[in-house]
Motif scaffolding. Structure first.
Motif, PDB file in Angstrom:
ATOM      1  N   GLY A 334       0.783  -1.231   0.000  1.00  0.00           N
ATOM      2  CA  GLY A 334       0.000   0.000   0.000  1.00  0.00           C
ATOM      3  C   GLY A 334       0.815   1.281   0.000  1.00  0.00           C
ATOM      4  O   GLY A 334       0.360   2.312   0.494  1.00  0.00           O
ATOM      5  N   SER A 463      -6.811  -4.407   9.016  1.00  0.00           N
ATOM      6  CA  SER A 463      -7.125  -5.315   7.901  1.00  0.00           C
ATOM      7  C   SER A 463      -8.626  -5.534   7.779  1.00  0.00           C
ATOM      8  O   SER A 463      -9.192  -5.467   6.682  1.00  0.00           O
ATOM      9  CB  SER A 463      -6.411  -6.657   8.098  1.00  0.00           C
ATOM     10  OG  SER A 463      -5.020  -6.503   8.046  1.00  0.00           O
ATOM     11  N   LEU A 466     -10.275  -2.474   6.467  1.00  0.00           N
ATOM     12  CA  LEU A 466     -10.155  -2.359   5.013  1.00  0.00           C
ATOM     13  C   LEU A 466     -11.184  -3.241   4.311  1.00  0.00           C
ATOM     14  O   LEU A 466     -11.824  -2.828   3.335  1.00  0.00           O
ATOM     15  CB  LEU A 466      -8.743  -2.736   4.576  1.00  0.00           C
ATOM     16  CG  LEU A 466      -8.464  -2.745   3.067  1.00  0.00           C
ATOM     17  CD1 LEU A 466      -8.795  -1.396   2.438  1.00  0.00           C
ATOM     18  CD2 LEU A 466      -7.016  -3.123   2.779  1.00  0.00           C
ATOM     19  N   PRO A 494      -2.470  -5.216   2.028  1.00  0.00           N
ATOM     20  CA  PRO A 494      -3.623  -4.524   1.436  1.00  0.00           C
ATOM     21  C   PRO A 494      -3.997  -5.020   0.041  1.00  0.00           C
ATOM     22  O   PRO A 494      -5.181  -5.153  -0.270  1.00  0.00           O
ATOM     23  CB  PRO A 494      -3.171  -3.061   1.413  1.00  0.00           C
ATOM     24  CG  PRO A 494      -2.245  -2.956   2.566  1.00  0.00           C
ATOM     25  CD  PRO A 494      -1.505  -4.266   2.603  1.00  0.00           C
TER      26      PRO A 494
END
Length: 937
Positions: A334, A463, A466, A494
């Motif tokens: 990321g 996580s 996301l 990611p």
């Protein structure tokens, strides 16, 4: 396999290596077939494409030869596995393939997708991706036949349409400088294409550069007259008139650039009729100030977390003049998203603009040419094309001069090395440079005081956040445990999390738990973490391709590794090289962010990286696995010797084991036990890999050599591993291994309070050891069986008291028999150990005899055995000495020798404390308390 027609016609492997296509006619043949996929292309049509003029009489034979060679190439590189085949269909040929493997197909799909988007920021991103597929003039390297030239022209027209639409999207965002930069590069290559020039004029006008805009009109008018003998057309004239009539303060011009021959946008001022003569000069006055350069892509969607890294970027870009911050991390972690998110957050800090370039240091496309990037930057900074310096050195000097007077942000994304970055550093002390790279760029730290901001994988909470941002919070809230498991399987990466979310969002309906179950299979995990041409394997492959040869060779050998941690000695065994060479290669892998340095000669290898390394070796790397397993066995022998000094190995190396290249050393028992604990999962993985490969002679030894930790933490879930070891020993047909496995398994079952299961294993262990001629193994089996019998009898007595409050005579007789049998087993074990000269086993027998005799009411005999055990114990591990000394003290106390007992128990307490042996400390303190001696806790 991928095919390219947007540039030089090529076929490349998934790793980006070009296939040797051969001469131009074979390139041309492939190009025609790619332009008409899944369509029968006649021999006559192909012949017309391969020859510019009249084809020779043998043209059909030549064509067939080229077809045959293409088929051979496809076979050699495994094209059929990807659904690619070249077949004959009557008097024609058909190239069957998935559309996504042809760059022209992907380009048209992206262009269509961009046209359907309402959000201009998203359209900019998609159009940039589409245009990035171009690597030069379409169908380069082919025969200049009319068919191919017409096709190339059609593709070029499509590309220019995409460029115009990209500029229009920038305009809708109010990014007039970016629109002008996009169009200016195309105008330089197409100086007579009036719609492009008209769009550039309008973009420049909106950016406050009306003088430059009008200059483009006059320049083009002269060029048309000189080369074609005509005047400007309606599109160009209308744009010029709109600029002239615009309000000087508001620059009231149409809201979108000219495309398809008309001025677009509501609220545009009236313009002259098409074809009308326009002669007025532009109004006099001072030239407007240059607009802020804006080349930054849109803010990344679904960005979450990274508060600590954002704060680190703030610190890295504050204070020092002309600061340089470097976001470094592995593929897919990321870096670009973080840099763009931060750049948008800090928009107000850079009033003179934000430049951005993808340097393609780790990309399937060639890395960006420095001079080309400098030209792009200078165009965005307002340098007209005709005023562009001619050499790379003068381009750099002009760039530093312009940025020296501005307060700007320069984002250099995806840098390969420090040398690629240095010419692009701005000149001003008020400029900030933000670099992202998979390399640590140590050279830039040394030469330019760049400040690293390392980017690691996301923690569990971020996580799952996301996943919620992409999938929606309701789905994640419905299956929170599955979301956590999914994040673990994605290694907190990611890119992997976004791909997993994309699969869940676009695939057949399935919950998070079901998908996590699919990802649990290591054989298919990388395939599941791929959508279209995006995935973890593709991102890692780009990194591996850029590695120096020693590091690339090392990475290809890491596949058999079974754990997350990796030391230099293990890497040397895997790569079959010297530890010094392994250390150098691991340093290069760490610099490329493929492994994470965790300490001196210690690294972390994430699961997805390990699985990708494994995928690079077709089939099972049996030699590599054998080297790993034998290295593990050597290390386990060293660890057990340190954990139980003076003890005898429970097994020897298997026949044919490879010699040790380099084995880590252990300073003491604590260091060895710490290593055992840290490597427990990796060792379990090694056992499973050995068993799966049929290497059972290694599998059971890998289990048994963990005995110091197993005995130390007997109630910590060892039964499944020990059962796996026993099964391998049976498959290997080794009675000694079976005896040792049953003895250890029985001990653990007894410690877990499962006496019946323990006795079932232990009863068979002595005879198997005798069959193998393993005297020490037989002695240990007898000791463990004796302890289990004693415990079983105690459990029966306690149960009997609970039932009826008194012993049943028959039950009492059986228990007495069990006690006598236990004593006989211990006496026999001691005799076997002494006869074989096994000091550690003899000491163990004395310890358990002392315990047995003390419980049976024979303290004098117990004290004698404890004393004999202590005499043998100086070289043994501290816990063994503490246990013997405590037993000796209790036995002495039972015989009335209280003073000696207190001294022994005090020594036991002090040694237990010195070695952090809590169980031994508790036992010694309890014995002292029974004598009325109080101790400090």
């Amino acid at each position: 396999m991928q095919f390219r027609v947007l540039g030089t016609v090529a076929a490349v492997t998934d790793h980006g290596d070009p296939l040797p296509l051969g001469p131009a006619k074979r390139h041309s043949l492939l190009a025609v077939l790619l332009l008409h996929p899944d369509t029968a292309v006649t021999v006559d049509r192909l012949t017309g494409a391969l020859w510019e003029e009249e084809p020779p009489r043998h043209s059909r034979t030549v064509l067939q030869g080229h077809v045959s060679r293409l088929r051979a190439l496809f076979t050699e590189y495994g094209a059929a596995a990807q659904g690619i085949e070249l077949v004959t269909q009557g008097p024609a040929y058909v190239l069957r393939l998935p559309g996504a493997v042809v760059d022209a197909h992907r380009f048209e799909e992206l262009l269509g997708a961009a046209r359907s988007l309402r959000e201009p920021g998203e359209a900019v991103s998609v159009l940039r991706d589409a245009l990035a597929l171009w690597r030069g003039p379409a169908l380069a390297g082919t025969v200049r036949s009319p068919l191919l030239e017409n096709a190339a022209h059609a593709l070029e027209e499509l590309r220019l349409a995409a460029v115009e639409e990209l500029a229009a999207a920038h305009e809708r965002l109010g990014e007039h400088g970016a629109a002008a930069a996009v169009l200016r590069a195309e105008v330089a290559a197409n100086p007579l294409r009036e719609p492009l020039i008209a769009g550039l004029m309008l973009a420049l006008g909106r950016a406050g550069r009306q003088s430059d805009a009008l200059d483009w009109f006059h320049r083009t008018r002269r060029l048309l007259a000189d080369q074609l003998g005509v005047g400007p057309g309606a599109v160009l004239t209308d744009a010029y008139t709109a600029l002239l009539r615009a309000d000087a303060a508001e620059a009231s011009v149409p809201s979108a650039p000219v495309v398809a021959g008309a001025v677009a946008g509501a609220g545009a001022p009236p313009v002259a009729a098409p074809g009308a003569a326009v002669t007025p000069d532009p109004p006099a006055g001072p030239a407007p100030a240059l607009a802020a350069a804006q080349l930054l892509p849109r803010r990344p969607r679904g960005f979450t977390g990274r508060e600590r890294e954002l704060a680190a970027l703030d610190r890295a870009t504050a204070g020092a003049p002309g600061p340089i911050a470097m976001i470094t991390g592995s593929a897919g972690v990321g870096k670009t998203a973080l840099s763009l998110h931060w750049a948008h957050l800090r928009h107000a800090d850079f009033p003179d603009g934000r430049l951005f370039v993808d340097l393609r240091g780790y990309s399937p496309a060639p890395a960006r040419d420095t001079a080309a990037v400098l030209r792009e930057f200078l165009l965005a900074l307002g340098v007209p094309a005709e005023g562009m310096p001619g050499t790379p050195e003068s381009l750099g000097a002009r760039y530093r001069e312009l940025t020296g007077r501005r307060r700007m942000l320069v984002v250099l994304d995806n840098a390969r090395d420090s040398a690629q970055v240095r010419p692009l550093l701005p000149g001003g002390e008020d400029c900030v440079t933000l670099i992202t790279s998979r390399d640590r760029l140590g050279g830039l730290v040394a030469s330019d005081a760049a400040r690293p901001v390392p980017l690691a994988v996301l923690p569990a909470a971020q996580s799952t956040a996301l996943l919620a941002a992409v999938l929606g919070p309701d789905l994640v809230a419905a299956e929170p445990e599955a979301a956590v498991r999914l994040a673990e399987l994605c290694d907190g990466l990611p890119l992997a999390l976004r791909v997993a979310a994309a699969r869940l969002a676009t695939g057949p309906h399935r919950g998070l738990a079901a998908f996590a179950g699919e990802l649990s299979d290591e054989h298919t995990r990388l395939d599941l973490l791929r959508v279209e041409d995006t995935g973890v394997a593709a991102a890692l492959g780009l990194t591996v391709r850029q590695l120096p040869e020693p590091a690339r060779r090392m990475f290809h050998r890491l596949g058999p590794h079974t754990g997350a941690t990796l030391d230099t000695c293990t890497a040397a065994a895997l790569a079959d090289c010297a530890p010094a060479q392994a250390a150098a290669a691991l340093d290069q892998l760490a610099a490329a962010q493929l492994v994470v340095e965790a300490g001196p000669h210690a690294y972390v290898l994430h699961d997805l990286v390990r699985l990708y390394a494994r995928s690079l070796t077709p089939g099972c790397d049996r030699d590599g696995l054998l080297r790993l397993l034998d290295h593990r066995l050597h290390t386990l022998l060293a660890a057990s010797a340190a954990a139980e000094p003076g003890g005898e190995p429970c097994c020897a190396l298997p026949p044919g084991a490879r010699p040790a290249v380099g084995i880590r050393t252990f300073d003491d028992r604590a260091g060895a036990l710490a290593w055992y604990s840290a490597e427990r999962d990796a060792l379990r993985g090694a056992v499973e890999a050995a068993a799966a490969a049929g290497l059972h002679d290694r599998a059971w030894r890998l289990v048994l050599l963990q005995w110091p930790l197993i005995v130390w933490q007997a109630r910590d879930g060892w039964v499944p591993l020990l059962e796996r070891g026993l099964a391998s020993a049976e498959l290997d047909g080794d009675p000694g291994g079976q005896s040792r496995a049953r003895a250890l398994l029985g001990w653990v079952l007894s410690e877990e309070g499962r006496p019946a299961e323990a006795l079932a294993q232990l009863e068979r262990a002595p005879e198997l050891a005798a069959l193998a001629g393993d005297t020490a193994g037989e002695a240990i089996a007898r000791i463990n069986l004796a302890v289990a019998l004693t415990r079983s009898g105690a459990a029966e007595r306690d149960g009997s008291r609970e039932r009826d409050g008194a012993h049943d005579r028959d039950g009492a007789a059986e228990q007495d028999g069990a006690r006598e049998r236990a004593r006989d087993l211990l006496v026999r074990a001691l005799a076997l150990a002494e006869r074989a000269g096994h000091t550690e086993t003899a000491t163990l027998a004395h310890q358990h005899l002392a315990h047995h005799l003390l419980a049976a009411g024979s303290p004098a005999e117990a004290a004698a055995h404890a004393a004999r055990g202590l005499a043998l114990a100086p070289r043994l591990a501290a816990p063994r000495r503490v246990a013997l000394r405590t037993l000796y003290g209790r036995a002495l106390a039972a015989t009335g020798r209280t003073g000696e007992a207190v001294r022994q128990l005090g020594d036991a307490l002090r040694e237990a404390r010195a070695h952090a042996y809590e169980e031994g400390e508790k036992a010694a303190r309890s014995a002292l308390a029974a004598l009325g001696v109080l101790t400090d806790r």
